[in-house]
Design a protein around this motif. Structure first.
Motif, PDB file in Angstrom:
ATOM      1  N   ILE A 111      -0.036   7.347   8.182  1.00  0.00           N
ATOM      2  CA  ILE A 111       1.087   6.018   8.049  1.00  0.00           C
ATOM      3  C   ILE A 111       2.204   5.829   6.741  1.00  0.00           C
ATOM      4  O   ILE A 111       3.017   5.715   6.615  1.00  0.00           O
ATOM      5  CB  ILE A 111       0.342   4.688   8.735  1.00  0.00           C
ATOM      6  CG1 ILE A 111      -0.347   4.718  10.430  1.00  0.00           C
ATOM      7  CG2 ILE A 111       1.919   3.750   8.275  1.00  0.00           C
ATOM      8  CD1 ILE A 111      -0.999   3.849  10.281  1.00  0.00           C
ATOM      9  N   SER A 112       1.196   5.787   5.877  1.00  0.00           N
ATOM     10  CA  SER A 112       1.840   6.253   4.018  1.00  0.00           C
ATOM     11  C   SER A 112       3.053   6.857   4.470  1.00  0.00           C
ATOM     12  O   SER A 112       4.337   6.804   3.553  1.00  0.00           O
ATOM     13  CB  SER A 112       0.803   5.933   3.021  1.00  0.00           C
ATOM     14  OG  SER A 112       0.453   7.317   2.917  1.00  0.00           O
ATOM     15  N   GLY A 113       2.801   7.847   4.759  1.00  0.00           N
ATOM     16  CA  GLY A 113       3.706   9.016   4.536  1.00  0.00           C
ATOM     17  C   GLY A 113       4.903   9.239   5.124  1.00  0.00           C
ATOM     18  O   GLY A 113       5.694   9.764   4.965  1.00  0.00           O
ATOM     19  N   THR A 114       5.055   7.585   6.030  1.00  0.00           N
ATOM     20  CA  THR A 114       6.508   7.789   6.996  1.00  0.00           C
ATOM     21  C   THR A 114       7.508   7.037   6.190  1.00  0.00           C
ATOM     22  O   THR A 114       9.516   7.370   6.326  1.00  0.00           O
ATOM     23  CB  THR A 114       6.397   6.916   7.944  1.00  0.00           C
ATOM     24  OG1 THR A 114       5.687   5.177   7.327  1.00  0.00           O
ATOM     25  CG2 THR A 114       5.223   6.974   8.821  1.00  0.00           C
ATOM     26  N   GLY A 115       7.205   5.921   4.525  1.00  0.00           N
ATOM     27  CA  GLY A 115       8.224   6.329   3.937  1.00  0.00           C
ATOM     28  C   GLY A 115       8.743   4.845   4.258  1.00  0.00           C
ATOM     29  O   GLY A 115       9.585   4.215   3.116  1.00  0.00           O
ATOM     30  N   TRP A 116       7.962   4.119   5.119  1.00  0.00           N
ATOM     31  CA  TRP A 116       8.064   3.052   5.717  1.00  0.00           C
ATOM     32  C   TRP A 116       8.007   1.540   4.891  1.00  0.00           C
ATOM     33  O   TRP A 116       8.904   0.788   4.816  1.00  0.00           O
ATOM     34  CB  TRP A 116       8.033   2.481   7.059  1.00  0.00           C
ATOM     35  CG  TRP A 116       8.245   3.089   7.965  1.00  0.00           C
ATOM     36  CD1 TRP A 116       9.702   4.228   8.177  1.00  0.00           C
ATOM     37  CD2 TRP A 116       7.625   3.427   9.307  1.00  0.00           C
ATOM     38  NE1 TRP A 116       9.734   4.882   9.624  1.00  0.00           N
ATOM     39  CE2 TRP A 116       8.487   4.322  10.058  1.00  0.00           C
ATOM     40  CE3 TRP A 116       6.598   3.047   9.990  1.00  0.00           C
ATOM     41  CZ2 TRP A 116       7.921   4.907  11.017  1.00  0.00           C
ATOM     42  CZ3 TRP A 116       6.627   3.111  11.523  1.00  0.00           C
ATOM     43  CH2 TRP A 116       7.026   4.740  12.051  1.00  0.00           C
ATOM     44  N   PHE A 117       6.974   1.901   3.646  1.00  0.00           N
ATOM     45  CA  PHE A 117       6.267   0.925   2.993  1.00  0.00           C
ATOM     46  C   PHE A 117       6.827   0.939   1.278  1.00  0.00           C
ATOM     47  O   PHE A 117       5.975   0.233   0.503  1.00  0.00           O
ATOM     48  CB  PHE A 117       4.701   0.762   3.580  1.00  0.00           C
ATOM     49  CG  PHE A 117       4.257   0.439   4.724  1.00  0.00           C
ATOM     50  CD1 PHE A 117       3.885  -0.735   5.290  1.00  0.00           C
ATOM     51  CD2 PHE A 117       4.388   1.588   5.950  1.00  0.00           C
ATOM     52  CE1 PHE A 117       3.864  -0.933   6.498  1.00  0.00           C
ATOM     53  CE2 PHE A 117       3.886   1.098   6.946  1.00  0.00           C
ATOM     54  CZ  PHE A 117       3.621   0.077   6.909  1.00  0.00           C
TER      55      PHE A 117
END
Length: 381
Positions: A111-117
């Motif tokens: 999830i951290s690889g999505t770039g959303w955070f």
């Protein structure tokens, strides 16, 4: 030369570490951490059992600019919330175990690889791991205390940054651009010195340093972007919001000048190294080319009397052009390094023209166009 460059780099690093803006930032960070630690025990419920997360929240919220502080705080809290949510999902279903912990950390990393955070992406698997391992049987209280105290610390950091707003970083960026301009002048002086040495010259630091000019230009663009961001939302920058326009224009000009100097260095480097693509340098051009390089370098590094220096540089470059022309006719050959160097030096002169002269030429061109239009009107029936 290498030792001198190393010493200059060390001195520059030390000056940056003890600069006024950096000292103020260090003071505000320490103050925010101290305030957060002081009020952490006052938090309601189970949050007072985890006071050490308040100074952590203050620390992660402190950035040199207000916008980056707000953005990093929000992103970190969102990342923590996502990690706690993943841990809660495990607690409500299969419960903590070796395989569930491994799975939730892997999922959090994905999830951290999505770039959303943004910057908060690093805290997603970390928060899930902390809740499952450190929280244990008190995972609910731990999650509440972890997020609450971190949020309190982040708000303290933001409050400190608002009460003591950082100074806009425009002056720091301008100083770096000044240093870049001086470095370009030194580079041209080095080329001019090398041309008057025994041939081929042994003074070749300028050949190795030419490729570093592009990297310096890129780092300056980053510094200017940070200076622009330091003005956003900053009470100390409410007036003169276009203050960086001059620095942006200067950097564009210096970037173009750096391209010209790199081309001169590359052409002469080919000649010195006797590469297959190189043209020989006519010995008759060494002195006038050296004088032209020194004259343009003096203009580039000028603090006073730029008009006089521009006139002197123009004379030196014109002398070089005349020598190139006459030697081309006499030798009936193409004087590659001389021609290319003269062209690049002439372009640098055009970019460094005094503002009054540039404005005067623009007025003359406008007048000429107007005269042509009037003539056409008179000829039309």
């Amino acid at each position: 030369m290498g030792e001198r460059a190393s010493l200059q780099s060390i001195r520059s690093s030390v000056r940056g570490a003890v600069a006024r803006a950096r000292l103020l930032f260090a003071f505000k960070t320490a103050l925010a951490v101290g305030i957060a630690w002081s009020i952490a025990p006052l938090m309601p419920g189970a949050a007072d059992q985890y006071p050490y997360y308040a100074p952590f929240g203050a620390l992660i919220s402190m950035y040199p600019t207000l916008m980056s502080s707000a953005r990093s705080s929000l992103q970190t809290l969102l990342g923590l919330g996502a990690g706690v949510g993943l841990a809660a999902l495990v607690l409500l279903t299969v419960g903590p175990s070796l395989w569930s912990i491994v799975a939730v950390v892997g999922l959090g990393t994905l999830i951290s690889g999505t770039g959303w955070f943004g910057i908060g992406k690093e805290y997603i698997p970390m928060a899930a791991l902390f809740v499952l391992i450190i929280g244990g049987s008190d995972a609910e209280d731990y999650s509440f205390g972890y997020v609450t105290q971190t949020a309190v610390g982040a708000m303290v950091g933001l409050a400190v940054n608002l009460i003591i707003p950082p100074a806009p970083l425009v002056s720091e960026a301008a100083a770096q651009i000044d240093a870049f301009q001086q470095r370009l002048a030194v580079h041209l002086h080095d080329i001019g010195d090398a041309l008057t040495e025994s041939w081929p010259p042994t003074h070749d630091e300028w050949m190795r340093d030419a490729s570093a000019l592009a990297e310096t230009s890129r780092s300056l663009r980053g510094a200017l972007s940070e200076a622009d961001e330091s003005r956003r939302g900053n009470p100390r920058a409410r007036r003169g919001r276009g203050d960086t326009e001059h620095e942006h224009a200067r950097l564009e000009m210096l970037d173009s000048i750096a391209h010209q100097i790199r081309d001169i260095a590359g052409c002469l480097s080919d000649t010195i190294s006797q590469r297959p693509v190189a043209f020989p340098l006519d010995p008759a051009l060494e002195q006038p080319l050296s004088r032209a390089c020194h004259a343009v370098a003096e203009l580039l590094d000028a603090d006073e009397h730029p008009d006089d220096l521009h006139a002197e540089a123009s004379v030196a470059v014109d002398e070089l052009l005349r020598t190139v022309h006459s030697r081309s006719i006499e030798s009936d050959s193409v004087l590659g390094p001389g021609v290319l160097s003269a062209m690049h030096l002439q372009r640098i002169l055009l970019m460094l023209e005094p503002a009054e002269e540039t404005a005067g030429k623009a007025v003359e061109k406008t007048a000429e166009k107007g005269g042509e239009a009037s003539s056409e009107d008179q000829r039309s029936p």
